[in-house]
Design a protein around this motif. Structure first.
Motif, short mmCIF file in Angstrom:
data_model
loop_
_atom_site.label_atom_id
_atom_site.label_comp_id
_atom_site.label_asym_id
_atom_site.label_seq_id
_atom_site.Cartn_x
_atom_site.Cartn_y
_atom_site.Cartn_z
N LYS A 315 0.81 -1.22 0.00
CA LYS A 315 0.00 0.00 0.00
C LYS A 315 0.85 1.27 0.00
N ALA A 316 1.77 1.37 -0.94
CA ALA A 316 2.64 2.54 -1.15
C ALA A 316 3.67 2.74 -0.04
N ARG A 317 3.96 1.67 0.71
CA ARG A 317 5.08 1.73 1.66
C ARG A 317 6.32 1.18 0.97
N ARG A 318 7.44 1.88 1.10
CA ARG A 318 8.67 1.50 0.40
C ARG A 318 9.66 0.70 1.27
N PRO A 319 9.82 0.99 2.58
CA PRO A 319 10.83 0.28 3.37
C PRO A 319 10.68 -1.24 3.41
N PRO A 320 9.47 -1.82 3.50
CA PRO A 320 9.41 -3.30 3.53
C PRO A 320 10.00 -3.93 2.27
#
Length: 463
Positions: A315-320
């Motif tokens: 959902k538009a999270r980059r760190p994972p």
């Protein structure tokens, strides 16, 4: 976690056909221009061994050129970020293309004409000229991200960054395929002359077709729902410094990018020479060409995998997604360290390229737009990309000296610890998202739709 906010879950806007066509022209030109810049940056690795063979220079001496140039790139990216935010991405890309063309020509001519001899004077000249090339190269990444931040909504940036990542890998593919042929069939300086010609052509097309934002191309403005969304104050150095240099999220990403730089440049600057010396494979051999093809295709696949995972799965999270990339790097470096067979080493090279592309796409390519926002995207990109190249500068003299003293058996394990640290830093940012300046996300669909206009092509909208 830091800056967790729902703004990144804003729905994608609906775009008119005119918007989609004009944006395609913009990003295709810009992406191809950046691919050409990559040709003028990664061509050095194909002259690495030749410089030692022709002039008798050690790995440490050749590494000095790499260290000087990558360090200059890193510092330049950090300091040129605010400048690119001020002058705009289009102008910044034109500046970078002009400098990259001139100094690739100068690097090749300095050796081709032979008036500088073969000793310290030539070494100093090449180090200086390549550092100047990398200074101008630093504008290209800032420009790419600055322009894209004005054309892409936050909910679609991961996938579109993947598209740009694949185009960038196209530039690396060209030099990987053309470079060995040029070195084998022509005087080696042509590995610098050819990219200079390509950069000059694409620079002209960038001047003609690229614009910084939809409104500069005669289209309605777009609310991108990122960290700058809804901000109506003055955009000056104080603003970009507050957004980028004092945010714990951006500072953590910058630290991770230092680790990325050590692994990325330690791998990319030295792997052709590793194949020559450790695996006894000529650069024009079918086995090397097969491996180089796999490395490039894996880089493209990594960019797409990262984009789809971040936009759809996380959902538009980059760190994972970046964490996954770092974990894969650790495994690949361990295989290269043990080198059980040439087939497994090439497989590790391919997967490592996949994982480096994942991290680079998510952090330098996408997080800089998200957390810097449209108004400070170049500054964020400069800090992230700059720290990556500062980390990469260590693998010039440092890696050359390590290899001179301990051989290729030290190459793989020297990079493992940096990937581990990068992965741990991403765990601390697992749920980080940018904050918009209030109400921006809700208005993003409306601002992307075309206003009443006389141009009939803007009246039809679609997904």
């Amino acid at each position: 976690m830091h800056d967790a906010a729902p703004s990144s879950s804003s729905p994608r806007p609906e775009y008119s056909r005119a918007f989609r066509l004009r944006r395609a022209q913009n990003w295709l030109t810009l992406g191809t221009m950046y691919a050409a810049m990559y040709m003028g940056r990664y061509n050095f690795s194909f002259a690495n061994a030749t410089l030692s063979g022709q002039y008798g220079w050690s790995k440490t001496q050749v590494g000095a050129i790499i260290s000087a140039a990558t360090f200059i790139y890193g510092l330049s990216a950090i300091f040129n970020g605010p400048l690119a935010d001020r002058i705009g991405g289009r102008k910044a890309m034109l500046v970078g293309a002009a400098g990259g063309t001139v100094f690739n020509l100068a690097f090749g001519l300095g050796a081709y004409l032979g008036f500088l001899g073969t000793g310290p004077l030539l070494l100093g000249y090449l180090a200086t000229v390549w550092s100047l090339n990398m200074y101008f190269q630093s504008y290209s990444a800032l420009a790419l991200i600055k322009v894209n931040s004005g054309w892409f909504h936050i909910a679609e940036r991961g996938v579109f960054s993947a598209i740009f990542g694949s185009m960038i890998q196209g530039g690396r593919a060209l030099i990987y395929f053309i470079g060995p042929l040029l070195v084998a069939t022509l005087p080696w300086p042509f590995v610098f002359f050819v990219p200079a010609a390509v950069m000059s052509l694409l620079g002209f097309l960038t001047f003609l077709w690229v614009r910084d934002s939809p409104d500069e191309a005669g289209l309605p403005p777009l609310d991108t729902a990122d960290a700058s969304s809804g901000y109506t104050g003055q955009v000056d150095f104080k603003y970009v410094a507050r957004v980028v240099f004092t945010n714990p999220v951006t500072l953590t990403i910058a630290a991770a990018e230092f680790c990325t730089g050590f692994v990325r440049h330690g791998f990319e600057q030295w792997f052709p020479r590793y194949m020559l010396e450790a695996q006894k494979l000529p650069l024009n051999s079918p086995v090397f060409q097969k491996g180089a093809t796999g490395v490039v295709l894996a880089g493209i696949a990594g960019a797409f995998a990262a984009g789809f995972m971040s936009d759809l799965l996380f959902k538009a999270r980059r760190p994972p997604v970046a964490f996954i990339g770092y974990a894969l790097q650790v495994v690949c470096m361990a295989i290269i360290w043990k080198a059980p067979s040439i087939d497994l080493v090439i497989a590790a090279f391919v997967v490592n390229s996949f994982s480096i592309s994942i991290v680079h796409s998510m952090l330098s390519g996408t997080s800089s737009m998200d957390f810097g926002g449209r108004k400070a995207a170049a500054t964020a990109a400069g800090m992230f990309d700059g720290m990556q190249y500062v980390g990469g500068s260590v693998v010039g003299v440092g890696m050359g000296s390590l290899l001179d003293h301990f051989g290729w058996g030290a190459w793989g394990p020297s990079m493992i610890g940096f990937s581990l640290v990068g992965g741990l830093l991403m765990l601390t940012l697992w749920n980080a998202r940018p904050k918009a300046h209030g109400g921006a996300g809700a208005s993003s669909v409306a601002t992307a739709a075309p206003p009443p206009a006389t141009d009939a092509s803007q009246a039809s909208s679609g997904p």
